[in-house]
Design an enzyme around this catalytic site. Structure first.
Site, PDB file in Angstrom:
ATOM      1  CD  GLN A  50     -30.815   6.242 -16.283  1.00  0.00           C
ATOM      2  OE1 GLN A  50     -31.212   6.668 -15.211  1.00  0.00           O
ATOM      3  NE2 GLN A  50     -29.651   6.609 -16.815  1.00  0.00           N
ATOM      4  CE  LYS A  80     -26.245   5.262 -16.646  1.00  0.00           C
ATOM      5  NZ  LYS A  80     -26.027   6.712 -16.679  1.00  0.00           N
ATOM      6  CB  CYS A  82     -27.485  10.336 -24.612  1.00  0.00           C
ATOM      7  SG  CYS A  82     -25.868  11.050 -24.328  1.00  0.00           S
ATOM      8  CG  ASP A 114     -30.392   0.429 -21.664  1.00  0.00           C
ATOM      9  OD1 ASP A 114     -29.841   0.286 -20.550  1.00  0.00           O
ATOM     10  OD2 ASP A 114     -30.260   1.451 -22.364  1.00  0.00           O
ATOM     11  CG  HIS A 158     -28.808   6.496 -23.690  1.00  0.00           C
ATOM     12  ND1 HIS A 158     -27.651   6.301 -24.421  1.00  0.00           N
ATOM     13  CD2 HIS A 158     -28.500   7.383 -22.713  1.00  0.00           C
ATOM     14  CE1 HIS A 158     -26.689   7.039 -23.900  1.00  0.00           C
ATOM     15  NE2 HIS A 158     -27.167   7.709 -22.864  1.00  0.00           N
TER      16      HIS A 158
END
Length: 407
Positions: free
Chosen positions: A201, A224, A365, A198, A121
């Site tokens: 997600q 999220k 993104c 990261d 991202h």
């Protein structure tokens, strides 16, 4: 087995209509919907204990502080951090990555290298580009293949004693690819490099164990995973958090201040300057409790069932191409990123919105991924544990209708 209708009843927004049609919400990769227990917890905070934290001797301040720190403890337990002070509240994943990139500016020098992957991202690309511009370090990219997977042998070749930090996502937001982060962490440590994962997600679908992973940093956002917007988490190993300078200066992150010298507060406050998103921090704990009550193993199994069902249905549409790992691969989560030959993804998204269906269209993104495939973007359907096969049927029929209209 999950009682999906009971779960859906927890989410008020799912019962509404959009453009006169029942809402089908397949944009969970952008943000998840919020259960009533989370919405109520936000209201309860403002109705009962609203006060600034860590600073007041009065009762409301102490109650708010206690609730905030209880939530920190819940998050520590959830990700299995060793200490509560290794859990830093941020405004989200982007804030957390920038905090670490800023800290590494005090470490990097000309000739050092930073590794990111082709699947990132923008939030895990741009801060490292800015860092390299500031320090003279070199940014290197782990390449991907046509299946939307990282080429692990190339990653091994890029690693060297020059590598100071690797930044890679746990799961790709654009393709749903689950990266082999356990091996990537091990390989990074073999050359003495730190590694940041990261997890934005990943955390809606699974429980990360940061001690088992042995990552140096793990970052994610609350919104999220059924929590509020504007709050996220930076996990960092104690040794790294003590080594790096704070990202922001201000109240709360100080021990003493004079015009001659300021000394910083101990962890975690060193990285939590200013008044935080107090209700966000508290209610993120509520959201995690809610998801744990459902069970992440149950969530993962059910979402995979949705993924299989939707993939099989969509592939029956002529001219439809899915980008990313094959369904038979074990390294894919509940995201389907696809296009239909000869039709711009934006046009599909616009038409099915009129039918009450929310998906994401564009480059998500993650523009380098789209450039790799030489496409302007994709249609992304991202599923959550409150979605149903019936919704997928509605979605597939809407895609067919849009295709007929635009062909």
């Amino acid at each position: 087995m999950l009682d999906i209708q009971k779960i859906r009843a927890d989410f008020p927004i799912l019962s509404q209509k959009v453009n006169g049609k029942p809402l089908v919400y397949f944009d969970n990769g952008a943000t998840s919907q919020k259960p009533k227990v989370v919405i109520d917890a936000i209201a309860q905070y403002y109705e009962t204990i609203n006060a600034n934290i860590h600073r007041g001797v009065h009762t409301l301040s102490q109650l708010a502080t206690d609730a905030y720190e209880v939530s920190r403890g819940k998050i520590q337990h959830h990700i299995n951090a060793k200490f509560p002070y290794e859990v830093i509240f941020t405004s989200g994943t982007t804030h957390a990555i920038n905090a670490i990139a800023n800290g590494f500016a005090s470490i990097l020098k000309v000739g050092d290298e930073v590794l990111v992957s082709a699947l990132e991202h923008h939030s895990n690309i741009v801060p490292w580009q800015m860092l390299c511009e500031r320090t003279g370090a070199t940014l290197k990219v782990i390449p991907m293949n046509q299946n939307g997977e990282l080429i692990f042998t190339e990653y091994e070749k890029l690693l060297s004693i020059k590598t100071k930090i690797v930044a890679v996502n746990h799961i790709s937001n654009a393709l749903g690819t689950i990266n082999p982060i356990e091996l990537m962490i091990e390989k990074a440590h073999q050359v003495g490099a730190a590694i940041l994962i990261d997890g934005a997600q990943a955390v809606p679908h699974l429980k990360p164990d940061v001690q088992e992973l042995d990552c140096d940093f793990y970052v994610f956002s609350g919104h999220k995973m059924c929590g509020p917007t504007g709050v996220g988490i930076l996990y960092g190993k104690e040794e790294w958090l003590r080594k790096l300078p704070p990202y922001q200066g201000g109240g709360e992150m100080i021990a003493t201040v004079s015009f001659e010298k300021t000394t910083y507060a101990d962890l975690p406050h060193k990285f939590e300057a200013g008044t935080p998103n107090i209700e966000g921090g508290i209610v993120l704990g509520t959201a995690i409790d809610y998801m744990n009550e459902i069970g992440f193993e149950n969530i993962e199994a059910y979402e995979h069932e949705l993924l299989v069902y939707a993939t099989e249905k969509l592939l029956q549409i002529n001219g439809l191409k899915i980008f990313g790992p094959e369904l038979s691969s074990s390294n894919k989560t509940s995201v389907i990123s696809f296009n239909i030959e000869g039709i711009h993804p934006y046009d599909i998204g616009t038409i099915i919105d009129k039918l009450g269906i929310a998906v994401r269209t564009g480059h998500h993104c993650a523009q380098p991924i789209m450039d790799f495939f030489n496409i302007p973007g994709t249609i992304r359907a991202s599923f959550a544990f409150y979605n149903t096969k019936e919704e997928i049927d509605i979605f597939v029929e809407a895609i067919k209708k849009a295709q007929q209209m635009l062909s």
